[in-house]
Structure formats: C-alpha cells, structure tokens
Design a protein around this motif. Structure first.
Motif, short mmCIF file in Angstrom:
data_model
loop_
_atom_site.label_atom_id
_atom_site.label_comp_id
_atom_site.label_asym_id
_atom_site.label_seq_id
_atom_site.Cartn_x
_atom_site.Cartn_y
_atom_site.Cartn_z
N ALA A 65 0.84 -1.21 0.00
CA ALA A 65 0.00 0.00 0.00
C ALA A 65 0.87 1.26 0.00
N VAL A 66 1.92 1.25 0.80
CA VAL A 66 2.83 2.40 0.85
C VAL A 66 3.50 2.59 -0.51
N PHE A 93 -5.20 0.24 6.54
CA PHE A 93 -4.83 -0.66 7.62
C PHE A 93 -5.16 -0.09 9.00
N PHE A 94 -5.50 1.17 9.05
CA PHE A 94 -5.65 1.85 10.33
C PHE A 94 -7.02 2.50 10.42
N ASP A 95 -8.05 1.67 10.43
CA ASP A 95 -9.41 2.18 10.55
C ASP A 95 -9.90 2.02 11.99
N GLU A 96 -11.08 2.51 12.25
CA GLU A 96 -11.61 2.49 13.62
C GLU A 96 -11.77 1.08 14.16
N GLU A 97 -12.11 0.16 13.30
CA GLU A 97 -12.30 -1.22 13.74
C GLU A 97 -10.99 -1.84 14.24
N ARG A 98 -9.89 -1.43 13.65
CA ARG A 98 -8.59 -2.00 13.99
C ARG A 98 -7.92 -1.29 15.18
N ARG A 99 -8.37 -0.11 15.52
CA ARG A 99 -7.68 0.68 16.55
C ARG A 99 -7.56 -0.03 17.90
N PRO A 100 -8.60 -0.67 18.44
CA PRO A 100 -8.42 -1.36 19.73
C PRO A 100 -7.36 -2.46 19.68
N TYR A 101 -7.38 -3.24 18.60
CA TYR A 101 -6.35 -4.28 18.44
C TYR A 101 -4.97 -3.64 18.34
N ALA A 102 -4.84 -2.58 17.56
CA ALA A 102 -3.55 -1.93 17.36
C ALA A 102 -3.00 -1.39 18.69
N VAL A 154 7.13 10.53 10.04
CA VAL A 154 5.72 10.91 10.00
C VAL A 154 4.85 9.70 10.34
N PHE A 155 5.18 8.54 9.78
CA PHE A 155 4.43 7.32 10.06
C PHE A 155 4.46 6.98 11.55
N ARG A 156 5.65 6.97 12.14
CA ARG A 156 5.79 6.63 13.57
C ARG A 156 5.03 7.62 14.45
N SER A 157 5.16 8.90 14.15
CA SER A 157 4.46 9.91 14.94
C SER A 157 2.96 9.81 14.77
N THR A 158 2.53 9.51 13.55
CA THR A 158 1.10 9.36 13.29
C THR A 158 0.54 8.17 14.05
N ILE A 159 1.23 7.05 13.99
CA ILE A 159 0.77 5.86 14.72
C ILE A 159 0.70 6.14 16.22
N ALA A 160 1.74 6.76 16.75
CA ALA A 160 1.76 7.05 18.19
C ALA A 160 0.55 7.90 18.59
N GLN A 161 0.24 8.90 17.79
CA GLN A 161 -0.91 9.75 18.10
C GLN A 161 -2.22 8.98 17.91
N PRO A 170 -9.26 10.16 12.35
CA PRO A 170 -8.77 9.12 11.43
C PRO A 170 -7.27 9.23 11.18
N PHE A 171 -6.68 8.10 10.83
CA PHE A 171 -5.25 8.00 10.59
C PHE A 171 -4.76 9.03 9.58
#
Length: 191
Positions: A65-66, A93-102, A154-161, A170-171
C-alpha cells in the motif's frame, strides 16, 4: 483436530493475541497458540515462521500500500509529499475497527525487546520501499533518502498519536497534520 478448517490463520492470530495478553509474550509458545486455535503446532508453522510474526501479519500488504501510494502520487509533487503519500495510503490498515487491536498490539511490542527489534525492521522496510519509489520517480540522493526517512518519522508519529486512548481522528487526518508539523519544524511553508 481436523485436517483443515477455514479461517485457520485468523484463529491462530486471535489465539496468539489473547494468550500474549493473558499469559505474557515470553510465556506463550507456538504450541500453546496452536492448541488454543484447535490446530497442530505443525499447522502453526505452516502459517507463521515463529510466534512474533503473528503480530506482524499483514506487513507485506502494508508495504504494498505504501509503495502504491508513492507510485500514484502526483507527478509534480515534491519528494517529501510523494513519500508521505505512501504513509497516507496506509490508511486502509488503520481504521476504527482496527484501533483497539492496534493499541493492544503496541503494548505488547513496547514491552518486549524482540518485538521492538522486529518493529524497527518493519520501519526500515517501509523506508526502503519509499526510497526505491522515489528513485524510480527520478529523485536522487540525498533527497530520496531524506524524504523516505522523514516519511517513516511521520508514520511513527502518526501511529503514536492514533493509538492514544483519547484520540478519535482518522489516521490520514493525523498523518497530514504530522506532515504539517514536520514542515513547520523544518521551516518549510505548508501547501
């Protein structure tokens, strides 16, 4: 245990995450995961080379995807914008449904050095695919390297937030805001 059942990989994944959470990553074996999923240990190893790879399942799709995001970026986009287009393409890959698992997955990764090492390897692969995509577009080094590494930041900071308990955005919105922050830190005009 039957010879084949649909959804084996998903069952192994669910069992692994549950066992890692309940009993600890170090204490859980591949045999434990297989038993909890109702399959043999041999079946586990047909799907995953080791227990840590369960938490990194889907990495190939993320990297694809990237790479697609970089390739499909506008032809006239600046190298950093092209690189971050790859990050934004990861939104699937980073939708609301996946956020609790992530969030749960990240707690496991943060607690175990072997998983942290594997996470760093994943990030290095992301930087590499962005770098190659930029080179394919005619961006030369050092600009291609700087843009690719910046995209990983940017990816790491985005994921952390995105993983914060109080975060609801949203991601892709967070990724764009993070890019704007990076531009501000670098003194580059936004837009």
């Amino acid at each position: 245990m039957g010879r084949w059942q649909p959804g084996t990989r998903a069952r192994l994944h669910t069992a692994a995450v549950r066992l890692f959470t309940e009993h600890g990553y170090e204490e859980t074996t591949a045999a434990d995961i297989a038993e909890a999923a109702g399959v043999t240990e041999r079946t586990f190893f047909r799907h995953f080379p080791d227990k840590r790879e369960v938490l990194f399942d889907g990495q190939d799709r993320l990297i694809e995807a990237v790479a697609r995001g970089v390739k499909e970026a506008p032809a006239d986009a600046a190298p950093l914008d092209v690189a971050v287009s790859g990050v934004v393409a990861a939104v699937e890959f980073f939708d609301e449904e996946r956020r609790p698992y992530a969030r749960m997955r990240q707690l496991l990764v943060d607690a175990h050095p072997a998983l942290q090492e594997r996470e760093r390897n994943k990030l290095a692969q992301l930087a590499d695919v962005v770098h190659r995509g930029l080179l394919d577009r005619g961006v030369t080094d050092p600009a291609a390297t700087l843009a690719a590494e910046s995209a990983v930041v940017v990816f790491r900071s985005t994921i952390a937030q995105w993983l914060r308990e109080d975060e609801q955005r949203p991601f892709d919105d967070i990724a764009r805001e993070t890019l704007a922050s990076l531009r501000a830190v670098a003194g580059v005009p936004v837009g």
